[in-house]
Design a protein around this motif. Structure first.
Motif, PDB file in Angstrom:
ATOM      1  N   UNK A 130       0.176  -1.749  -0.019  1.00  0.00           N
ATOM      2  CA  UNK A 130      -0.064  -0.487   0.147  1.00  0.00           C
ATOM      3  C   UNK A 130       0.653   1.266  -0.106  1.00  0.00           C
ATOM      4  N   UNK A 131       2.088   1.590   1.378  1.00  0.00           N
ATOM      5  CA  UNK A 131       2.878   2.511   0.799  1.00  0.00           C
ATOM      6  C   UNK A 131       3.399   2.748  -0.016  1.00  0.00           C
ATOM      7  N   UNK A 132       4.219   1.175  -0.864  1.00  0.00           N
ATOM      8  CA  UNK A 132       4.783   1.659  -1.854  1.00  0.00           C
ATOM      9  C   UNK A 132       4.290   2.306  -3.173  1.00  0.00           C
ATOM     10  N   UNK A 133       3.062   1.432  -3.305  1.00  0.00           N
ATOM     11  CA  UNK A 133       2.267   2.493  -4.417  1.00  0.00           C
ATOM     12  C   UNK A 133       2.264   3.622  -4.286  1.00  0.00           C
ATOM     13  N   UNK A 134       1.544   4.327  -3.287  1.00  0.00           N
ATOM     14  CA  UNK A 134       1.442   6.155  -2.550  1.00  0.00           C
ATOM     15  C   UNK A 134       3.004   6.749  -2.664  1.00  0.00           C
ATOM     16  N   UNK A 135       3.900   6.259  -2.196  1.00  0.00           N
ATOM     17  CA  UNK A 135       4.835   6.271  -2.305  1.00  0.00           C
ATOM     18  C   UNK A 135       5.692   6.324  -4.072  1.00  0.00           C
ATOM     19  N   UNK A 136       5.392   5.768  -4.808  1.00  0.00           N
ATOM     20  CA  UNK A 136       5.473   5.810  -5.651  1.00  0.00           C
ATOM     21  C   UNK A 136       4.936   6.297  -7.168  1.00  0.00           C
ATOM     22  N   UNK A 137       3.815   6.333  -6.240  1.00  0.00           N
ATOM     23  CA  UNK A 137       2.899   7.301  -7.211  1.00  0.00           C
ATOM     24  C   UNK A 137       2.927   9.009  -6.969  1.00  0.00           C
ATOM     25  N   UNK A 138       3.652   9.393  -5.607  1.00  0.00           N
ATOM     26  CA  UNK A 138       3.401  10.546  -5.250  1.00  0.00           C
ATOM     27  C   UNK A 138       5.313  11.187  -5.371  1.00  0.00           C
ATOM     28  N   UNK A 139       6.036  10.339  -6.060  1.00  0.00           N
ATOM     29  CA  UNK A 139       6.963  10.237  -6.241  1.00  0.00           C
ATOM     30  C   UNK A 139       6.991  10.532  -7.625  1.00  0.00           C
ATOM     31  N   UNK A 140       6.336   9.881  -8.965  1.00  0.00           N
ATOM     32  CA  UNK A 140       6.341  10.250 -10.549  1.00  0.00           C
ATOM     33  C   UNK A 140       5.156  11.649 -10.794  1.00  0.00           C
ATOM     34  N   UNK A 141       4.684  12.366  -9.945  1.00  0.00           N
ATOM     35  CA  UNK A 141       3.866  13.361  -9.293  1.00  0.00           C
ATOM     36  C   UNK A 141       4.932  14.426  -9.225  1.00  0.00           C
TER      37      UNK A 141
END
Length: 256
Positions: A130-141
């Motif tokens: 869950x946090x891997x996806x949240x942080x990954x997409x936050x980074x991509x943004x």
């Protein structure tokens, strides 16, 4: 089951010229479909052997894609290319999870996004789907913002690092075309977008059957709008006859 809502500005289809025209009116129609419909449809675009992992991962990813205004199909393509939806995936370069975050990026995103400044806890968050996806997409943004919304440059930067791309740009014009990571994601995205647009076209939204849409199609919107207003006045007069003043006023405000 509130539908997802992805504005036109969130989509990457402008980077796929051959699809831009056809996708313009359909790609961001996510509000016409329930979350479950959207999640199941995207899941079913992949081989049956991946469905269980894909559905679980897509359900975690799309809400964050929505929050950060990211193209849901581009995000899905990234996760597929990065990890084939395997939440426990680990690369030879020590990148973890669905979005293959390396520990260094994970620590930076943990601090900026979650306020976590502990290396041990940060490492745990990187390995938690869950946090891997949240942080990954936050980074991509963040990377997408850094490159002014350019999905091509941001995608290469997600793989190579933003300063690698910045250095390329400092030496002259740089196009992501030909970069293997970008091409893999772009290819997958084109496949998904084509099928999504076909699906959306077969499921006309409720709006397309409304009075205003039909009037617009007939090229007489202004005249029909006046007729519609007169019909509305007649309707409100009817309400006035059968209901009390307070209820009439309330309904009149709602109808207007």
């Amino acid at each position: 089951d509130n539908p997802y809502h992805f504005d036109a500005k969130c989509w990457a289809s402008t980077k796929v010229p051959e699809l831009k025209k056809n996708s313009r009116n359909y790609a961001w129609r996510t509000t016409d479909f329930s979350r479950r419909d959207m999640e199941v449809f995207v899941t079913n675009l992949f081989p049956a052997s991946l469905h269980a992992d894909a559905l679980k991962t897509i359900r975690m990813a799309l809400p964050w894609a929505e929050k950060y205004c990211l193209d849901p199909l581009w995000v899905t393509s990234m996760i597929f290319i990065e990890s084939s939806f395997k939440t426990t995936s680990r690369s030879v370069k020590n990148a973890f999870g669905p979005l293959q975050l390396i520990p260094e990026t994970g620590r930076l995103m943990s601090k900026k996004l979650l306020g976590v400044d502990d290396a041990g806890l940060s490492s745990l968050l990187v390995k938690t789907p869950e946090t891997n996806i949240e942080m990954g997409l936050y980074y991509f943004r963040r990377v997408l913002n850094f490159f002014s919304g350019d999905y091509e440059l941001a995608t290469v930067a997600y793989n190579m690092g933003p300063w690698w791309v910045r250095a390329k740009l400092d030496n002259g014009p740089y196009k992501a075309t030909g970069h293997s990571y970008f091409e893999k994601i772009r290819f997958q995205y084109v496949v998904l977008l084509r099928q999504y647009v076909e699906w959306a076209m077969k499921n006309p939204p409720e709006y397309e059957s409304t009075y205003v849409a039909i009037a617009f199609a007939n090229g007489s919107l202004e005249l029909d709008a006046l007729l519609y207003a007169r019909e509305m006045n007649n309707f409100l007069a009817y309400i006035d006859q059968i209901m009390g003043t307070d209820q009439k006023t309330l309904l009149a405000q709602i109808e207007r």
